[in-house]
Design a protein around this motif. Structure first.
Motif, PDB file in Angstrom:
ATOM      1  N   GLU A  20       0.821  -1.212   0.000  1.00 30.34           N
ATOM      2  CA  GLU A  20       0.000   0.000   0.000  1.00 30.34           C
ATOM      3  C   GLU A  20       0.854   1.260   0.000  1.00 30.34           C
ATOM      4  N   VAL A  23       2.322   1.906  -3.434  1.00 33.58           N
ATOM      5  CA  VAL A  23       1.276   2.452  -4.308  1.00 33.58           C
ATOM      6  C   VAL A  23       1.183   3.961  -4.127  1.00 33.58           C
ATOM      7  N   ARG A  24       1.184   4.401  -2.858  1.00 33.56           N
ATOM      8  CA  ARG A  24       1.039   5.832  -2.569  1.00 33.56           C
ATOM      9  C   ARG A  24       2.290   6.622  -2.967  1.00 33.56           C
ATOM     10  N   GLU A  25       3.474   6.062  -2.703  1.00 30.55           N
ATOM     11  CA  GLU A  25       4.712   6.804  -2.933  1.00 30.55           C
ATOM     12  C   GLU A  25       5.086   6.925  -4.408  1.00 30.55           C
ATOM     13  N   PHE A  26       4.848   5.845  -5.171  1.00 27.14           N
ATOM     14  CA  PHE A  26       5.345   5.820  -6.540  1.00 27.14           C
ATOM     15  C   PHE A  26       4.250   5.733  -7.602  1.00 27.14           C
ATOM     16  N   GLY A  27       2.996   5.674  -7.143  1.00 27.73           N
ATOM     17  CA  GLY A  27       1.894   5.643  -8.095  1.00 27.73           C
ATOM     18  C   GLY A  27       1.841   4.394  -8.942  1.00 27.73           C
ATOM     19  N   ILE A  28       2.364   3.301  -8.426  1.00 26.79           N
ATOM     20  CA  ILE A  28       2.360   2.035  -9.161  1.00 26.79           C
ATOM     21  C   ILE A  28       1.076   1.268  -8.828  1.00 26.79           C
ATOM     22  N   GLU A  29       0.478   0.663  -9.798  1.00 25.89           N
ATOM     23  CA  GLU A  29      -0.731  -0.127  -9.566  1.00 25.89           C
ATOM     24  C   GLU A  29      -0.405  -1.342  -8.696  1.00 25.89           C
ATOM     25  N   ARG A 327      11.372   1.341  -6.961  1.00 26.95           N
ATOM     26  CA  ARG A 327      10.735   2.284  -7.880  1.00 26.95           C
ATOM     27  C   ARG A 327      10.144   1.579  -9.101  1.00 26.95           C
TER      28      ARG A 327
END
Length: 364
Positions: A20, A23-29, A327
């Motif tokens: 989770e 997801v928030r830090e790197f915008g990865i699905e 990343r």
């Protein structure tokens, strides 16, 4: 505001980064993230556990069975021990905390391996105890004994198989070591990964029953967080002499294990076939990591667990590599904090490992 001064020397334990947060830090699905940092079972838990937990959700308004009778009966049957030899904790971490508060204080000495589970030192600092480390990266029982004779520690921790390196002690060697230890020194044998070690090499297999029958100053730790795939349920246990367990119970808070966790762990013990299949798959995939290390010309520590430690070369940096992997949605454990230029990687499924090999090859 003033706090306990013992906290000043304690660094907060850094758990594996959750999906989770990535997801928030790197915008990865979420679907594009692979977590190979915390040594969870990548195959999950038994379908029997999933079904059993679903059936008891309706009882969430009631407190758990604080006697933990169902789980205790299953564990005493598995290990052929008595109820009085067993204590259940919220993960084996909690049992370590009980041990530290029961045996140690600001005048105590705790002997641990130079590279091992960080919570031993953290809990020791909770009570102000002095932590003594070996210099050897892997457990060296000769060095342990030399330090034992010199320092006269109150508690000795032996983590086998060891986290985060993956090496394991021979059971015979460990038993010979224990025979030389004074009965007032408590020895903790942490077997969090024992299911894996015993599967790979019978000479590494430690019997809790044999331990407590031969030594009244030894406690064995086990967990459901690894091979049984129940890391999210937080269930661990300690097996020892009745006298030691009686003292630890004085520190156990009521209802320390949830109803769901008790049921999940109890049912998990009924499906050993699932566990053994997961372990077999893990070691089959581990061969690919050994080949990968050869291809990349980096060292790998022979592992008796569900993870591998990859030792990078002098011109490579574990922090740079682990950050670059992160990343790209690949979570591994950087061991720079342990003084090692290395990364620890949980052996995942074939697909997860394929992803790791591709990304790591590109970055290295």
């Amino acid at each position: 505001m003033k706090f306990n001064t013992k906290l000043e020397s304690i660094e907060t334990y850094e758990a594996g980064k959750p999906i989770e947060l990535v997801v928030r830090e790197f915008g990865i699905e979420p679907k594009d993230i692979v977590k190979l940092a915390s040594n969870e079972n990548p195959y999950g838990c038994s379908i029997k556990v999933q079904q059993a937990v679903g059936d008891i959700v309706q009882n969430m308004a009631l407190y758990p069975d604080d006697s933990m009778m169902k789980l205790k009966n299953a564990l005493t049957k598995k290990y052929d021990i008595l109820d009085e030899n067993l204590i259940i904790g919220s993960g084996s971490d909690q049992v370590i905390e009980f041990i530290m508060h029961a045996k140690a204080d600001e005048n105590a000495k705790i002997l641990i391996n130079s590279v091992t589970f960080a919570m031993y030192e953290i809990y020791a600092k909770h009570v102000g105890a002095e932590v003594i480390r070996t210099t050897s990266q892997e457990h060296n029982l000769d060095e342990f004994y030399t330090l034992y004779k010199k320092e006269n520690p109150d508690i000795i921790f032996l983590c086998t198989p060891n986290n985060p390196t993956g090496d394991a002690l021979n059971a015979v060697d460990m038993m010979e070591f224990l025979e030389k230890i004074d009965s007032d020194t408590l020895v903790v044998v942490d077997g969090a990964y024992m299911e894996y070690g015993a599967f790979k090499d019978e000479s590494k297999s430690v019997s809790p029953k044999e331990l407590i029958e031969k030594f009244d100053n030894v406690i064995y730790l086990g967990t459901f967080s690894k091979a049984y795939g129940l890391g999210g349920m937080r269930v661990g246990y300690g097996i020892s002499s009745a006298n030691i367990i009686k003292e630890l119970y004085k520190l156990r808070p009521p209802f320390n294990i949830t109803t769901l966790s008790l049921e999940a762990a109890s049912i998990a013990l009924e499906d050993e076939e699932f566990v053994n299949n997961c372990i077999a798959l893990s070691f089959e995939e581990m061969k690919r990591y050994e080949e990968f290390a050869k291809e990349q010309k980096i060292d790998i520590i022979e592992s008796y667990t569900n993870f591998v430690t990859l030792l990078l070369n002098a011109d490579q940096d574990s922090t740079t590599l682990s950050d670059a992997l992160l990343r790209r949605g690949m979570i591994v454990r950087n061991l720079k904090g342990y003084g090692m230029n290395a990364i620890r990687v949980t052996v995942g499924t074939k697909e997860q490992n394929d992803r790791f090999f591709a990304l790591c090859s590109e970055l290295l």
